[in-house]
Scaffold this active site. Structure first.
Site, PDB file in Angstrom:
ATOM      1  CE  LYS A   9      -3.943  -2.532   2.055  1.00 21.59           C
ATOM      2  NZ  LYS A   9      -3.378  -3.655   2.170  1.00 21.59           N
TER       3      LYS A   9
HETATM    4  O1  LIG Z   1      -5.108  -4.382  -0.310  1.00 24.19           O
HETATM    5  C1  LIG Z   1      -5.465  -5.419   0.458  1.00 24.19           C
HETATM    6  O2  LIG Z   1      -4.958  -6.419   0.215  1.00 24.19           O
HETATM    7  C2  LIG Z   1      -6.864  -5.219   1.464  1.00 24.19           C
HETATM    8  C3  LIG Z   1      -7.536  -4.054   0.997  1.00 24.19           C
HETATM    9  C4  LIG Z   1      -8.895  -4.162   1.630  1.00 24.19           C
HETATM   10  O3  LIG Z   1      -9.735  -3.535   1.287  1.00 24.19           O
HETATM   11  N1  LIG Z   1      -9.062  -5.129   2.650  1.00 24.19           N
HETATM   12  C5  LIG Z   1      -8.045  -6.197   3.140  1.00 24.19           C
HETATM   13  O4  LIG Z   1      -8.375  -6.802   3.955  1.00 24.19           O
HETATM   14  N2  LIG Z   1      -6.883  -6.251   2.260  1.00 24.19           N
HETATM   15  C6  LIG Z   1      -5.843  -7.025   2.852  1.00 24.19           C
HETATM   16  O5  LIG Z   1      -6.235  -8.397   2.674  1.00 24.19           O
HETATM   17  C7  LIG Z   1      -5.821  -9.157   3.496  1.00 24.19           C
HETATM   18  C8  LIG Z   1      -7.254  -9.557   4.400  1.00 24.19           C
HETATM   19  O6  LIG Z   1      -6.776 -10.885   5.226  1.00 24.19           O
HETATM   20  P1  LIG Z   1      -7.916 -11.700   5.787  1.00 24.19           P
HETATM   21  O7  LIG Z   1      -9.014 -10.858   6.381  1.00 24.19           O
HETATM   22  O8  LIG Z   1      -7.162 -12.460   6.862  1.00 24.19           O
HETATM   23  O9  LIG Z   1      -8.333 -12.544   4.883  1.00 24.19           O
HETATM   24  C9  LIG Z   1      -4.970  -8.413   4.531  1.00 24.19           C
HETATM   25  O10 LIG Z   1      -3.971  -8.624   4.163  1.00 24.19           O
HETATM   26  C10 LIG Z   1      -5.457  -7.082   4.337  1.00 24.19           C
HETATM   27  O11 LIG Z   1      -4.519  -5.932   4.487  1.00 24.19           O
END
Ligand SMILES: O=C(O)c1cc(=O)[nH]c(=O)n1[C@@H]1O[C@H](COP(=O)(O)O)[C@@H](O)[C@H]1O
Length: 269
Positions: A96
């Protein structure tokens, strides 16, 4: 990596799964803490157990950076391991980033050239001259935050600006940037109902969709509103896969969770 190759992988594997590597030493099985590099040992085991079920891996750099030099070394070992052993997988550095132009160029070089990731996540807030430096690299992709999965997305992203939600303006403006064919967009799985509107603005772009699993987003809704002719989706799950078990069977348990998602995806394609 080219978009054509990524789409081919999706079709061959009947999967558009991205496994998120959000590796927290407090959550991994205790026996791995004896290893010289527990973060890499965990990443390698998860990758070996899931590679045939997914098309992408997304190490979130925060989880590596939190451990300082050792964490960064583990990130480097992880991406090298992927590139050497599974070169057909699309790799995402979830960092990011985004800054004034010359700084963005340095970030781009760090992730695309030094570490050799296929893509990096970036923020749109600083605008064109902060984003375009990430689009100067052939066969590399910048994944722009559009509508994120978290509650705070309501603070700015869905606020109305000139009669339209800000995230729509982000998509419209960014899709005019030079080399916008190298842009993908992040849309949270928890925001699936917005995907039809998003597809109307960026019909051909790949969307990275995190938020299934631990955050409760629905895969079938994401596909219903977000799939295009080429599929055009990468759906990420991190905790829901990698922490399926904290015992010695953690890799098999991760595989079982990835298989569940892959089979659901195959049914929806
Ligand atoms: O850019 C991202 O990957 C991201 C964007 C977003 O809107 N929401 C989000 O959860 N993420 C990322 O996606 C992953 C989600 O993880 P889990 O919720 O454990 O599946 C994490 O690494 C967050 O930083």
């Amino acid at each position: 990596m080219t978009l054509h190759k990524l789409t081919q992988q999706i079709q061959e594997k009947k999967s558009f799964l991205c496994v998120g590597l959000d590796i927290d030493l407090e959550k991994i099985p205790a026996h791995l803490l004896q290893e010289e590099d527990p973060i890499f040992a965990f990443a390698k085991a998860i990758i070996d157990a899931t590679h045939d079920l997914c098309v992408a891996y997304k190490p979130n750099t925060a989880f590596f950076e939190a451990y300082g030099v050792k964490g960064w070394q583990a990130l480097e070992k992880t991406i090298n391991y992927l590139n050497e052993n599974y070169p057909d997988h699309f790799t995402i550095a979830d960092a990011k980033r985004g800054d004034i132009g010359n700084t963005s160029t340095r970030y781009a070089k760090a992730f695309y050239e030094d570490l050799n990731f296929d893509s990096v996540t970036i923020a749109p807030y600083m605008g064109k001259d902060s984003v375009e430096p990430f689009l100067d690299f052939e066969d590399k992709f910048a994944i722009l935050l559009a509508l994120t999965s978290n509650a705070g997305s309501a603070d700015f992203q869905t606020k109305s600006v000139d009669g339209k939600p800000l995230y729509q303006e982000v998509l419209k403006t960014a899709s005019q940037y030079q080399h916008s064919e190298r842009l993908m967009y992040v849309v949270g799985a928890t925001k699936a109902e917005y995907l039809s509107n998003i597809r109307a603005i960026v019909p051909d772009a790949f969307l990275l969709v995190p938020g299934v699993g631990a955050q409760g987003g629905s895969l079938s809704e994401v596909v219903k509103y977000g799939k295009n002719d080429q599929v055009g989706l990468l759906v990420n799950s991190s905790r829901g896969i990698i922490y399926a078990s904290v015992e010695s069977d953690f890799a098999q348990a991760a595989r079982a969770k990835a298989l569940e998602l892959q089979q659901e995806m195959a049914g929806l394609l």
